[in-house]
Enzyme design. Structure first.
Site, PDB file in Angstrom:
ATOM      1  N   GLY A 124      15.284 -14.880  17.875  1.00 31.02           N
ATOM      2  CA  GLY A 124      14.887 -13.590  17.313  1.00 31.02           C
ATOM      3  C   GLY A 124      15.014 -12.517  18.370  1.00 31.02           C
ATOM      4  O   GLY A 124      15.029 -12.822  19.567  1.00 31.02           O
ATOM      5  N   CYS A 155      15.589 -20.691  21.446  1.00 27.77           N
ATOM      6  CA  CYS A 155      15.447 -19.383  22.082  1.00 27.77           C
ATOM      7  C   CYS A 155      14.052 -18.787  21.821  1.00 27.77           C
ATOM      8  O   CYS A 155      13.075 -19.271  22.369  1.00 27.77           O
ATOM      9  CB  CYS A 155      16.584 -18.461  21.620  1.00 27.77           C
ATOM     10  N   TYR A 156      13.933 -17.792  20.938  1.00 29.60           N
ATOM     11  CA  TYR A 156      12.600 -17.244  20.634  1.00 29.60           C
ATOM     12  C   TYR A 156      11.678 -18.368  20.149  1.00 29.60           C
ATOM     13  O   TYR A 156      10.485 -18.390  20.450  1.00 29.60           O
ATOM     14  CB  TYR A 156      12.751 -16.174  19.548  1.00 29.60           C
ATOM     15  N   HIS A 215      21.615 -21.384  22.271  1.00 29.37           N
ATOM     16  CA  HIS A 215      21.820 -21.433  20.816  1.00 29.37           C
ATOM     17  C   HIS A 215      22.798 -22.550  20.430  1.00 29.37           C
ATOM     18  O   HIS A 215      24.012 -22.366  20.565  1.00 29.37           O
ATOM     19  CB  HIS A 215      22.364 -20.082  20.316  1.00 29.37           C
ATOM     20  N   GLU A 271      23.587 -23.399  17.529  1.00 27.32           N
ATOM     21  CA  GLU A 271      24.207 -23.120  16.224  1.00 27.32           C
ATOM     22  C   GLU A 271      25.485 -22.295  16.327  1.00 27.32           C
ATOM     23  O   GLU A 271      26.201 -22.146  15.344  1.00 27.32           O
ATOM     24  CB  GLU A 271      23.199 -22.406  15.306  1.00 27.32           C
ATOM     25  N   ASP A 288      32.176 -16.503  -7.048  1.00 23.54           N
ATOM     26  CA  ASP A 288      30.810 -16.896  -7.387  1.00 23.54           C
ATOM     27  C   ASP A 288      30.620 -17.034  -8.898  1.00 23.54           C
ATOM     28  O   ASP A 288      30.131 -18.056  -9.379  1.00 23.54           O
ATOM     29  CB  ASP A 288      29.802 -15.877  -6.834  1.00 23.54           C
ATOM     30  N   LYS A 318      28.662 -18.893   0.587  1.00 26.11           N
ATOM     31  CA  LYS A 318      29.987 -18.688  -0.008  1.00 26.11           C
ATOM     32  C   LYS A 318      30.936 -19.855   0.261  1.00 26.11           C
ATOM     33  O   LYS A 318      31.631 -20.332  -0.628  1.00 26.11           O
ATOM     34  CB  LYS A 318      30.595 -17.405   0.530  1.00 26.11           C
TER      35      LYS A 318
END
Ligand code: XMP
Length: 514
Positions: A54, A81-82, A170, A172, A228, A370
């Site tokens: 964050g 992290c945060y 991170h 990710e 979608d 998506k």
């Protein structure tokens, strides 16, 4: 879905990436905004919790805090992290604020025998992405240091008996080597099973729709020809067959051959689905005549769409359900502590229909991203020509014609846009690019054509890469492709004598020009 991963979102721009990577590994993930308590009845009990990064400092006034219920669950926790700093702060560690922070790649040296380091298979160091202002100075009791970098002695820490792990970097992001593996090791150590599969999602979704709709009720679905709504309609068609009615409004603002292409492809895949194509182009164009202001255009288009859609719905007699292709990012944005997302899509959202129509909503894709919708579509045998269409805004070409919209400008833009699409395909770049399109500018420029002077129109081309359209970068297209765009558009589209390439990122620009 019990036993899934719950990600608490402290506002990092990467939070959605954690969810996507987690799901790609086969573990279902949901995001809970930090402002909501774990006691919210929104979610089933998870099997592990990830605390995201964050932008705040934990010592800032009003910074998001750790919900005490999270530690009380006794579940395995991964703080990123945060999230690591929150764990340290709440469990009795000590933090400090760095003068300049650390942003960018770093060499990370794993220490100890953390189960997470199975990811490196014995490598001494690995590249990671750091992005932080605070650092952990002293460990909380019961924790050990599990990794360092040259500048950061506590870059990772764990309390292994409680399966609580924390990373200052991170995992990710793409720029952290083995990041997916680290997440996978955490989930394995947490005892989760990777049983999230698109095909099983499809089966469950179809069953769920059948149960909700029952044996004889009808469902109405607004089709835009985009991925979608097409995939949502395909699930519905499997669940309820000819009790599905899809309305595709031709607002006169669609791309070249769009109505025919979409209708033909859908009819081929689901011939039993009732596809109603409404040609309302005259009504839309009449109402847009001489309107230049982008917001006014959007409002007119939105209201007209609702009017046409409501008229069609009424013609069908009693319809109980309305289906929409709402995606997970829309759901998340609308419950985030920052409040609902900008109203940019509201007019397009059929949820704005008059109340007296009295529909119950069905949103079968509301837990998907998506790219997941595209793989779901593939498991449903939807042709690539529909699945890989670039996103197209509800107000269509009207917001790509800067200034008033008329037939002549629409024709010109359709031709230019079609060249962009064809050439992008010829260079096999259409799947890599999130969106590419032409924009007609309200300026004229002087040129020389043959032996004469020309005073022609200017077309700008926009091509962006993105993962979710929240941020985007202009695509570094090959020179040869840009040259093709330019020479074909100037030669083939009457009235155009100049082509520009848009090199703005989002933010600060947006993807569309209006
Ligand atoms: P912007 O221009 O906001 O666009 O960066 C982000 C994404 O949203 C699409 N977009 C819209 N989609 N109705 C829609 O359904 C709209 O009014 C609208 N405006 C923008 C845009 O094409 C991009 O994919």
């Amino acid at each position: 879905m019990a036993g899934h991963v719950l990600i608490i979102d402290y506002g990092s721009q990467f939070t959605q990436l954690i969810a996507r990577k987690t799901r790609a590994l086969g573990y279902y993930a949901e995001i809970l905004p930090a402002g909501l308590s774990l006691s919210e009845p929104l979610y089933e009990k998870p099997g592990a919790i990830v605390l995201s990064g964050g932008p705040a400092s934990v010592s800032d006034k009003g910074a998001p805090t750790l919900d005490p219920l999270i530690l009380e669950t006794g579940l395995p926790i991964l703080g990123i992290c945060y999230g690591m700093q929150l764990l340290a702060q709440n469990l009795g560690g000590r933090l400090s604020q760095e003068a300049h922070g650390e942003y960018g790649p770093a060499d990370f040296y794993p220490l100890g025998s953390s189960p997470l380091w199975e990811a490196f298979r014995g490598a001494k160091s690995t590249k990671v992405l750091m992005s932080h202002g605070d650092r952990v100075e002293e460990l909380p009791e019961g924790f050990e240091i599990t990794g360092k970098t040259r500048d950061l002695p506590i870059a990772a820490m764990s309390q292994e008996n409680k399966k609580i792990h924390a990373l200052q970097f991170h995992p990710e992001v793409h720029h952290t080597e083995h990041g997916d593996k680290i997440l996978e090791c955490f989930y394995k150590d947490a005892g989760l099973s990777p049983n999230w599969r698109m095909s099983s999602f499809a089966v469950e979704a179809v069953e769920q729709i059948s149960r909700t709709v029952g044996p004889d009720k009808k469902v109405l679905c607004g089709l835009s020809g985009g991925v979608d709504s097409t995939v949502a309609a395909a699930l519905l068609a499997r669940a309820i067959g000819d009790r599905l009615y899809c309305v595709f409004v031709d607002n006169g603002l669609l791309r070249l051959n769009e109505v025919d292409e979409v209708a033909t492809a859908l009819n081929e895949v689901y011939p039993f689905m009732n596809l109603i194509v409404v040609d309302a182009s005259t009504m839309f164009l009449k109402r847009l005549k001489d309107v230049s202001d982008p917001e006014t255009k959007r409002k007119i288009i939105g209201h007209t769409f609702i009017e046409v859609f409501s008229q069609e719905a009424k013609k069908l007699g009693k319809v109980d359900f309305l289906a929409q292709g709402t995606l997970y990012p829309d759901v998340i944005e609308s419950i985030s502590p920052q409040g609902p997302s900008a109203l940019i899509k509201s007019h397009h959202n059929v949820g704005g229909l008059p109340k007296e129509l009295n529909f119950t909503l069905i949103e079968p894709l509301k837990y998907l991203f998506k790219d997941e919708v595209r793989s779901l579509g593939a498991t449903l045998s939807i042709p690539d020509s529909l699945l890989w269409r670039h996103p197209f805004p509800g107000p269509g070409l009207a917001i790509r014609i800067i200034g008033p919209v008329d037939e002549e400008s629409l024709d010109l833009l359709r031709q230019a846009d079609s060249i962009v699409q064809q050439e992008l395909k010829n260079f096999a770049l259409d799947r890599e690019i999130w969106q590419a399109f032409a924009v007609l500018l309200p300026v004229h420029s002087v040129g020389v054509m043959g032996d004469g002077r020309s005073y022609g129109k200017v077309v700008a081309i926009r091509a962006v890469t993105s993962v979710d359209a929240m941020t985007a970068d202009w695509a570094r297209l090959p020179d040869e492709l840009l040259a093709r765009f330019s020479s074909r558009i100037i030669n083939e589209v009457n009235g155009v004598n100049r082509v520009l390439y848009d090199i703005s990122s989002k933010p600060p620009s947006t993807i569309e020009w209006e």
